[in-house]
Design a protein around this motif. Structure first.
Motif, mmCIF file in Angstrom:
data_model
loop_
_atom_site.group_PDB
_atom_site.id
_atom_site.type_symbol
_atom_site.label_atom_id
_atom_site.label_comp_id
_atom_site.label_asym_id
_atom_site.label_seq_id
_atom_site.Cartn_x
_atom_site.Cartn_y
_atom_site.Cartn_z
ATOM 1 N N ARG A 1 0.748 -1.219 0.062
ATOM 2 C CA ARG A 1 0.144 -0.097 -0.370
ATOM 3 C C ARG A 1 1.061 1.226 -0.080
ATOM 4 O O ARG A 1 0.685 2.309 -0.592
ATOM 5 N N ALA A 2 2.606 1.698 0.916
ATOM 6 C CA ALA A 2 2.780 2.735 0.496
ATOM 7 C C ALA A 2 3.971 2.679 0.067
ATOM 8 O O ALA A 2 4.135 3.914 -0.611
ATOM 9 N N GLY B 1 -13.813 5.178 -0.691
ATOM 10 C CA GLY B 1 -12.967 5.590 0.464
ATOM 11 C C GLY B 1 -11.597 5.999 0.434
ATOM 12 O O GLY B 1 -11.081 7.100 -0.724
ATOM 13 N N SER B 2 -11.060 6.033 1.514
ATOM 14 C CA SER B 2 -9.526 6.256 1.778
ATOM 15 C C SER B 2 -9.228 5.129 1.036
ATOM 16 O O SER B 2 -9.436 4.265 1.059
ATOM 17 N N PHE C 1 -4.403 13.357 7.092
ATOM 18 C CA PHE C 1 -4.540 12.236 5.950
ATOM 19 C C PHE C 1 -5.052 12.652 4.754
ATOM 20 O O PHE C 1 -5.335 11.352 3.457
ATOM 21 N N ALA C 2 -5.808 14.051 4.737
ATOM 22 C CA ALA C 2 -6.549 13.978 3.426
ATOM 23 C C ALA C 2 -5.186 13.976 2.240
ATOM 24 O O ALA C 2 -5.987 14.335 1.215
ATOM 25 N N TRP D 1 -1.199 9.047 3.933
ATOM 26 C CA TRP D 1 -1.109 7.528 4.113
ATOM 27 C C TRP D 1 -0.063 6.300 4.029
ATOM 28 O O TRP D 1 0.438 5.471 4.337
ATOM 29 N N ARG D 2 0.621 6.796 2.612
ATOM 30 C CA ARG D 2 2.313 5.764 2.110
ATOM 31 C C ARG D 2 2.839 6.031 3.835
ATOM 32 O O ARG D 2 3.494 5.604 3.856
ATOM 33 N N VAL D 3 3.208 7.411 4.495
ATOM 34 C CA VAL D 3 3.799 7.139 5.134
ATOM 35 C C VAL D 3 3.102 6.035 6.602
ATOM 36 O O VAL D 3 3.919 5.851 7.345
#
Length: 209
Positions: A97-98, A108-109, A181-182, A187-189
Motif C-alpha cells: 500500500r505504501a 473511501g480512503s 490524511f487528506a 497515507w503512504r507514510v
C-alpha cells in the motif's frame, strides 16, 4: 463494603490495564488506521471485538488459567509461528500500500478496509499473538491473584474498562487526524510505518525474541 474499598482496586486495575494496552503494537496500529479511515460501520465491530476479546482474556487470567497457558508450550509455539506468518503477511500488504497505493484503492480512503477483512484481521491480531496471552492471562492474572478476594473482581472490572476506553477512544478518536490524511502522501507514510512495525513484530515472534 464501602465505595472507597471498591473504587481503589478498580482504579488500580484501570491503570494497570492501560499501562499494558497503550504500548504500540500490531492491534493498536490496525485500529488506528481503521479509525483514520473514518468508517463507523467497520470500526464499531472491530472496537467491540478487540475490547470483548481483551475482557475474555482478562477474566481467564483472573480465574487462574494463566497456569494452563504456561503449561502448554507446544501450543504457544504453534500460535507464535502462525501469528508471525500473519504479521509478516500483513506487513508486506501494508508495504505494498505504501509503495503502490493505487493498486489497492477501494472506495473511501486509500486502501480502505472492508468489513470481512477488518473483522478477520483484528481477530487474528488478537488471538494469534502469544504476547497478548502473556500480558492478559498470565501477567494480569498474576496481579489479580495478589488482590484481596473481596476486591479482585473490582480490579478486573477496572482492567476491562481500560480496554474498552482505550479501543473506543483510539478507534473513534482517530478520525480527528483525517485532515492530516487528506493527502495521499500521509497515507503512504502511515502504511510504511505500519509495515515496519508488523514486519518487526513478525520477526520477533518467529525467532522468539
Amino acid at each position: 463494603m464501602t465505595a472507597a474499598t471498591t473504587l481503589l482496586p478498580a482504579l488500580l486495575g484501570l491503570v494497570t490495564g492501560l499501562s499494558l494496552i497503550i504500548a504500540i503494537g500490531a492491534q493498536n496500529a490496525f485500529v488506528l488506521r481503521l479509525g483514520i479511515e473514518g468508517r463507523p460501520r467497520v470500526i464499531a465491530p472491530v472496537v467491540a471485538i478487540a475490547a470483548v476479546s481483551d475482557a475474555a482474556l482478562i477474566l481467564a487470567g483472573v480465574l487462574g488459567m494463566g497456569a494452563l497457558v504456561t503449561a502448554a508450550p507446544a501450543v504457544m509455539v504453534v500460535v507464535r509461528l502462525v501469528g508471525a506468518a500473519f504479521l509478516v503477511g500483513y506487513g508486506l500488504w501494508a508495504a505494498r500500500r505504501a509503495i503502490r497505493p493505487g493498486a489497492l484503492l477501494v472506495t473511501g480512503s486509500p486502501g480502505s478496509t472492508g468489513m470481512r477483512v477488518a473483522v478477520g484481521t483484528v481477530l487474528a491480531l488478537t488471538w494469534l499473538n502469544p504476547h497478548v496471552y502473556l500480558d492478559t492471562v498470565v501477567f494480569l492474572g498474576a496481579v489479580a491473584s495478589q488482590q484481596d478476594p473481596a476486591e479482585r473482581w473490582w480490579w478486573a472490572g477496572g482492567a476491562i474498562a481500560a480496554s474498552v476506553l482505550w479501543f473506543t477512544g483510539l478507534g473513534f478518536g482517530a478520525r480527528l487526524l483525517r485532515p492530516v490524511f487528506a493527502r495521499p502522501g500521509a497515507w503512504r507514510v502511515l502504511d510504511g510505518c505500519i509495515a515496519v512495525l508488523m514486519l518487526a513484530l513478525g520477526a520477533r515472534l518467529a525467532f522468539d525474541l
